[in-house]
Design a protein around this motif. Structure first.
Motif, PDB file in Angstrom:
ATOM      1  N   ALA A 294     -10.407 -26.589  -2.664  1.00 42.08           N
ATOM      2  CA  ALA A 294     -11.688 -25.918  -2.435  1.00 42.08           C
ATOM      3  C   ALA A 294     -11.532 -24.407  -2.295  1.00 42.08           C
ATOM      4  O   ALA A 294     -12.494 -23.663  -2.479  1.00 42.08           O
ATOM      5  CB  ALA A 294     -12.354 -26.479  -1.183  1.00 42.08           C
ATOM      6  N   ARG A 295     -10.321 -23.943  -2.004  1.00 41.55           N
ATOM      7  CA  ARG A 295     -10.070 -22.512  -1.826  1.00 41.55           C
ATOM      8  C   ARG A 295      -9.443 -21.871  -3.060  1.00 41.55           C
ATOM      9  O   ARG A 295      -9.085 -20.688  -3.032  1.00 41.55           O
ATOM     10  CB  ARG A 295      -9.141 -22.293  -0.635  1.00 41.55           C
ATOM     11  CG  ARG A 295      -9.674 -22.852   0.683  1.00 41.55           C
ATOM     12  CD  ARG A 295      -8.710 -22.604   1.807  1.00 41.55           C
ATOM     13  NE  ARG A 295      -9.133 -23.276   3.029  1.00 41.55           N
ATOM     14  CZ  ARG A 295      -8.551 -23.096   4.217  1.00 41.55           C
ATOM     15  NH1 ARG A 295      -7.524 -22.280   4.337  1.00 41.55           N
ATOM     16  NH2 ARG A 295      -8.984 -23.750   5.281  1.00 41.55           N
ATOM     17  N   THR A 296      -9.304 -22.650  -4.131  1.00 44.92           N
ATOM     18  CA  THR A 296      -8.633 -22.158  -5.332  1.00 44.92           C
ATOM     19  C   THR A 296      -9.622 -22.042  -6.479  1.00 44.92           C
ATOM     20  O   THR A 296     -10.224 -23.033  -6.896  1.00 44.92           O
ATOM     21  CB  THR A 296      -7.490 -23.114  -5.731  1.00 44.92           C
ATOM     22  OG1 THR A 296      -6.573 -23.222  -4.637  1.00 44.92           O
ATOM     23  CG2 THR A 296      -6.749 -22.595  -6.950  1.00 44.92           C
ATOM     24  N   GLN A 297      -9.797 -20.812  -6.971  1.00 44.82           N
ATOM     25  CA  GLN A 297     -10.654 -20.536  -8.111  1.00 44.82           C
ATOM     26  C   GLN A 297      -9.777 -20.050  -9.267  1.00 44.82           C
ATOM     27  O   GLN A 297      -8.858 -19.258  -9.068  1.00 44.82           O
ATOM     28  CB  GLN A 297     -11.687 -19.457  -7.764  1.00 44.82           C
ATOM     29  CG  GLN A 297     -12.688 -19.863  -6.697  1.00 44.82           C
ATOM     30  CD  GLN A 297     -13.684 -20.885  -7.209  1.00 44.82           C
ATOM     31  OE1 GLN A 297     -14.133 -20.816  -8.351  1.00 44.82           O
ATOM     32  NE2 GLN A 297     -14.026 -21.856  -6.369  1.00 44.82           N
ATOM     33  N   CYS A 298     -10.063 -20.528 -10.461  1.00 43.05           N
ATOM     34  CA  CYS A 298      -9.231 -20.178 -11.606  1.00 43.05           C
ATOM     35  C   CYS A 298     -10.057 -19.543 -12.716  1.00 43.05           C
ATOM     36  O   CYS A 298     -11.231 -19.881 -12.911  1.00 43.05           O
ATOM     37  CB  CYS A 298      -8.530 -21.417 -12.149  1.00 43.05           C
ATOM     38  SG  CYS A 298      -7.444 -22.207 -10.939  1.00 43.05           S
ATOM     39  N   ALA A 299      -9.417 -18.621 -13.454  1.00 41.39           N
ATOM     40  CA  ALA A 299     -10.063 -18.004 -14.616  1.00 41.39           C
ATOM     41  C   ALA A 299     -10.287 -19.066 -15.686  1.00 41.39           C
ATOM     42  O   ALA A 299      -9.630 -20.116 -15.707  1.00 41.39           O
ATOM     43  CB  ALA A 299      -9.190 -16.868 -15.149  1.00 41.39           C
ATOM     44  N   GLU A 300     -11.194 -18.773 -16.604  1.00 38.95           N
ATOM     45  CA  GLU A 300     -11.679 -19.793 -17.535  1.00 38.95           C
ATOM     46  C   GLU A 300     -10.576 -20.494 -18.321  1.00 38.95           C
ATOM     47  O   GLU A 300     -10.590 -21.715 -18.469  1.00 38.95           O
ATOM     48  CB  GLU A 300     -12.669 -19.164 -18.513  1.00 38.95           C
ATOM     49  CG  GLU A 300     -13.294 -20.182 -19.454  1.00 38.95           C
ATOM     50  CD  GLU A 300     -14.392 -19.584 -20.308  1.00 38.95           C
ATOM     51  OE1 GLU A 300     -14.903 -20.298 -21.193  1.00 38.95           O
ATOM     52  OE2 GLU A 300     -14.740 -18.396 -20.095  1.00 38.95           O
ATOM     53  N   ASP A 301      -9.615 -19.770 -18.831  1.00 40.94           N
ATOM     54  CA  ASP A 301      -8.577 -20.389 -19.659  1.00 40.94           C
ATOM     55  C   ASP A 301      -7.432 -21.005 -18.851  1.00 40.94           C
ATOM     56  O   ASP A 301      -6.469 -21.491 -19.444  1.00 40.94           O
ATOM     57  CB  ASP A 301      -7.996 -19.351 -20.629  1.00 40.94           C
ATOM     58  CG  ASP A 301      -9.013 -18.912 -21.662  1.00 40.94           C
ATOM     59  OD1 ASP A 301      -9.953 -19.701 -21.919  1.00 40.94           O
ATOM     60  OD2 ASP A 301      -8.882 -17.794 -22.199  1.00 40.94           O
ATOM     61  N   TYR A 302      -7.547 -20.983 -17.537  1.00 43.47           N
ATOM     62  CA  TYR A 302      -6.441 -21.440 -16.691  1.00 43.47           C
ATOM     63  C   TYR A 302      -6.870 -22.524 -15.702  1.00 43.47           C
ATOM     64  O   TYR A 302      -6.178 -22.787 -14.728  1.00 43.47           O
ATOM     65  CB  TYR A 302      -5.862 -20.246 -15.921  1.00 43.47           C
ATOM     66  CG  TYR A 302      -5.443 -19.117 -16.821  1.00 43.47           C
ATOM     67  CD1 TYR A 302      -4.172 -19.081 -17.379  1.00 43.47           C
ATOM     68  CD2 TYR A 302      -6.330 -18.093 -17.130  1.00 43.47           C
ATOM     69  CE1 TYR A 302      -3.784 -18.047 -18.222  1.00 43.47           C
ATOM     70  CE2 TYR A 302      -5.953 -17.043 -17.975  1.00 43.47           C
ATOM     71  CZ  TYR A 302      -4.690 -17.034 -18.520  1.00 43.47           C
ATOM     72  OH  TYR A 302      -4.299 -16.022 -19.355  1.00 43.47           O
ATOM     73  N   ARG A 303      -7.980 -23.162 -15.977  1.00 47.60           N
ATOM     74  CA  ARG A 303      -8.513 -24.142 -15.028  1.00 47.60           C
ATOM     75  C   ARG A 303      -7.815 -25.493 -15.179  1.00 47.60           C
ATOM     76  O   ARG A 303      -7.777 -26.064 -16.261  1.00 47.60           O
ATOM     77  CB  ARG A 303     -10.021 -24.292 -15.212  1.00 47.60           C
ATOM     78  CG  ARG A 303     -10.776 -23.049 -14.763  1.00 47.60           C
ATOM     79  CD  ARG A 303     -12.245 -23.081 -15.129  1.00 47.60           C
ATOM     80  NE  ARG A 303     -12.886 -21.820 -14.753  1.00 47.60           N
ATOM     81  CZ  ARG A 303     -14.086 -21.440 -15.169  1.00 47.60           C
ATOM     82  NH1 ARG A 303     -14.786 -22.234 -15.974  1.00 47.60           N
ATOM     83  NH2 ARG A 303     -14.574 -20.281 -14.787  1.00 47.60           N
TER      84      ARG A 303
END
Length: 322
Positions: A294-303
């Protein structure tokens, strides 16, 4: 350490909010994971596993980078300290065990694309994971005596041994051969001589027909019935079975045994401690993954499934970097 040092912690599968800066691939609690770090570890993966597809390599690298942050964050949350001296000691021990010659270590770094800082970072993560696990299972070794007694009462059969019988046997293909073998034994011929001449069972023939420690229910049904109704020392048979005809004698009978609660207590306690530790770990791991994902956000190409904005996690974990 011949490969990448494992991120131990009994499979603590790892996963912040806000946007991801342009020079980063993800954020954990708002702290960015830089693209430069991602590209470095992608190079390592390509060197170690050149046949991996790009998406598989990406998932492993993202898992590693997120995991490093998760362990740090969890250790801080649990107030777990890890000094540089501990890391240096563990690193030195593992290096010495894996690479007695420094030249081999240098070659490993070159061929894997890693730096010593990379290895120390992995060692640090492994130590943190171990400390976290130890904290999670702390107290699980305290098993009430009532729980031990209840386990024993429910599982008495696990702490018993059935009656066992030592046999001497001759196995023949035809009834006539079995009758001749029995007649020879009754005349006083030795088991060694009789089995050598008549038996078709190479295993028992090699030991003069000996077949030790047979428990009821482990033999062919007809032979089993005959053996466990026979008197010790009496010659019996021929007994027809699916394998042929047996002539046998019971040479020894070992009475059944039952461990007392006192005798079984150490084994029971060990079992219950293991169960309690596993339950504590399973509960923690589910909460751990949920909180940090829940605390981890990823850039579009790295999800990946470790990202809150990535695909939903499945029961099959992302392959680890080996």
């Amino acid at each position: 350490m011949k490969q990448l040092l494992p991120l131990t912690a009994a499979g603590l599968v790892l996963a912040a909010c806000g946007g991801v800066p342009g020079n980063s691939v993800a954020t954990v609690d708002g702290d960015p994971i830089k693209k430069a770090d991602y590209e470095h570890w992608m190079t390592v993966v390509r060197k170690l596993s050149p046949d991996l597809k790009r998406e598989q390599a990406r998932d492993q690298v993202m898992n590693l980078l997120a995991s490093l942050r998760w362990f740090d964050g969890e250790a801080e949350r649990m107030d777990i300290a890890l000094g540089d001296a501990e890391v240096t000691k563990a690193f030195s021990e593992q290096k010495r065990q894996s690479f007695p010659k420094d030249a081999d270590y240098r070659t490993f770094l070159k061929t894997s694309g890693q730096t010593e800082a990379d290895i120390r970072q992995r060692v640090r993560a492994a130590l943190l994971a171990t400390k976290i696990q130890e904290r999670v299972v702390k107290g699980a070794d305290k098993v009430p005596e009532r729980a031990v007694a209840d386990f024993y009462a429910r599982n008495r059969a696990r702490f018993s041994q059935p009656e066992k019988r030592d046999l001497r046997v001759v196995l023949t293909q035809k009834r006539g051969a079995a009758e001749r073998a029995r007649a020879a034994l009754e005349r006083g011929d030795s088991w060694k001589a009789v089995t050598k001449r008549y038996s078709i069972d190479d295993t028992s023939k090699a030991s003069g027909g000996k077949l030790p420690a047979q428990a009821e229910g482990t033999l062919d049904a007809e032979l089993d019935k005959a053996v466990f109704s026979a008197r010790k020392g009496a010659l019996a048979g021929p007994v027809k079975t699916q394998y042929g005809y047996y002539v046998f004698t019971v040479t020894a009978v070992v009475a059944p045994t039952q461990q007392t609660l006192a005798e079984a207590r150490p084994a029971i306690r060990q079992t219950l401690v293991g169960e309690r530790q596993q339950k504590a770990l399973s509960t923690f791991m589910a909460d751990f993954a949920k909180r940090w994902r829940a605390r981890t956000q990823c850039a579009e190409d790295y999800r990946t499934s470790d990202c809150d904005n990535g695909p939903k996690p499945t029961a099959t974990p992302t392959p680890r970097m080996q």
